[in-house]
Design a protein around this motif. Structure first.
Motif, PDB file in Angstrom:
ATOM      1  N   VAL A   1     -22.285 -38.538  15.440  1.00  0.00           N
ATOM      2  CA  VAL A   1     -23.509 -38.394  16.167  1.00  0.00           C
ATOM      3  C   VAL A   1     -23.244 -39.503  17.128  1.00  0.00           C
ATOM      4  CG1 VAL A   1     -25.815 -38.780  16.608  1.00  0.00           C
ATOM      5  CG2 VAL A   1     -24.928 -37.412  14.738  1.00  0.00           C
TER       6      VAL A   1
ATOM      7  N   MET B   1     -36.929 -37.451  12.343  1.00  0.00           N
ATOM      8  CA  MET B   1     -37.443 -38.638  11.876  1.00  0.00           C
ATOM      9  C   MET B   1     -39.297 -38.465  11.972  1.00  0.00           C
ATOM     10  SD  MET B   1     -34.541 -40.763  13.770  1.00  0.00           S
ATOM     11  CE  MET B   1     -34.060 -39.440  14.888  1.00  0.00           C
TER      12      MET B   1
ATOM     13  N   ASP C   1     -32.693 -35.774  18.473  1.00  0.00           N
ATOM     14  CA  ASP C   1     -33.511 -36.925  17.717  1.00  0.00           C
ATOM     15  C   ASP C   1     -34.840 -36.823  17.806  1.00  0.00           C
ATOM     16  OD1 ASP C   1     -31.505 -38.252  16.227  1.00  0.00           O
ATOM     17  OD2 ASP C   1     -30.559 -38.921  18.294  1.00  0.00           O
TER      18      ASP C   1
ATOM     19  N   HIS D   1     -32.404 -33.396  14.036  1.00  0.00           N
ATOM     20  CA  HIS D   1     -32.853 -34.584  13.161  1.00  0.00           C
ATOM     21  C   HIS D   1     -34.090 -34.972  13.202  1.00  0.00           C
ATOM     22  CE1 HIS D   1     -31.846 -39.347  12.354  1.00  0.00           C
ATOM     23  NE2 HIS D   1     -32.372 -38.504  11.302  1.00  0.00           N
TER      24      HIS D   1
ATOM     25  N   ASP E   1     -24.838 -41.183  11.630  1.00  0.00           N
ATOM     26  CA  ASP E   1     -25.467 -41.545  13.067  1.00  0.00           C
ATOM     27  C   ASP E   1     -25.829 -42.826  13.194  1.00  0.00           C
ATOM     28  OD1 ASP E   1     -27.474 -41.216  15.041  1.00  0.00           O
ATOM     29  OD2 ASP E   1     -28.852 -39.602  14.008  1.00  0.00           O
TER      30      ASP E   1
HETATM   31 ZN    ZN Z   1     -29.903 -38.650  14.839  1.00  0.00          ZN
END
Ligand code: ZN
Ligand code: DX5
Length: 218
Positions: free
Chosen positions: A194, A67, A34, A65, A174
């Motif tokens: 996830v 973000m 993340d 992922h 997730d």
């Molecule tokens: Zn994630």
């Protein structure tokens, strides 16, 4: 094919490769990373040096992922760090087809992420071009949050769209997944799970991984 993708977000980073080993021993399929920049989401996590360390610690595929704001500027760096799957948020990327092509041209699988309040129908025009959709079941930014119940309906709706359009993308979910909701999620159509806290914060990382992996085999 049901795939377990433990997230290292809440791991003990002083023992990262050892914790990844414990996750691997439990039968994990993918390691989820993340990436948070403190701008797209209110928290900062880690960047390419940690993904490189994960790459050195396991042969499992790495799912990144993003973000972050302006993900296009960083996609190649994460691919070079070892990412096999790369997902970007639909809410952030304006020219989504271009970004998806870019990820695929770099040889990675391309995914699109939607926040809990973004309608799954808004993905209609991109679905045929992507490898997976990541449905957030919490508002992104932190591990250990409560699972949002409308996710079941959203996953089922997306699975129906996949059937209706005769497509093969995977559905990933997730946030807030644990043994109380994982089976229902699997039945709704989720393919990739996830899981952060329920694994790395548990007393026995390997046993928790095994338990959760068994629950998704339906
Ligand atoms: Zn994630
Ligand atoms: C939130 C993250 C997480 C996380 C999963 O921005 O994307 O959802 O890795 O962590 P848990 O399982 O603790 O919710």
């Amino acid at each position: 094919m049901k795939l377990l993708a433990p997230s290292i977000l809440s791991a003990d980073f002083s023992q990262l490769s050892q914790q990844i080993r414990l996750i691997e021993m439990g039968g994990a399929d993918i390691i989820h990373c993340d990436i948070m920049d403190g701008r797209f989401v209110p928290n900062i996590s880690f960047g390419t040096p940690v993904v490189k360390a994960v790459r050195k610690s396991t042969k499992l595929p790495i799912d990144v992922h993003l973000m972050i704001k302006d993900p296009d500027n960083y996609i190649e760096a994460f691919r070079n760090a070892g990412a096999d799957y790369i997902s970007v948020h639909q809410e952030e990327v304006v020219h989504l087809n271009r970004t998806i092509n870019y990820i695929r041209d770099l040889g990675a699988k391309a995914g699109v992420v939607i926040n809990p309040s973004t309608p799954v129908e808004s993905l209609t025009e991109i679905l045929e071009y992507i490898d997976y959709v990541l449905i957030m079941s919490v508002n992104p930014g932190y591990g250990g949050q409560i699972f949002i119940e409308s996710t079941f309906r959203r996953v089922a709706k997306l699975a129906k769209m996949r059937d209706d359009y005769d497509l093969e993308f995977l559905i990933e979910v997730d946030g807030g997944i644990d043994k109380s909701n994982i089976q229902k999620l699997s039945k709704a159509g989720c393919d990739m799970f996830v899981i952060g806290s329920s694994i790395v914060k548990s007393d026995n990382i390997t046993a928790s991984t095994v338990e959760l992996k068994n629950l998704i085999k339906i």
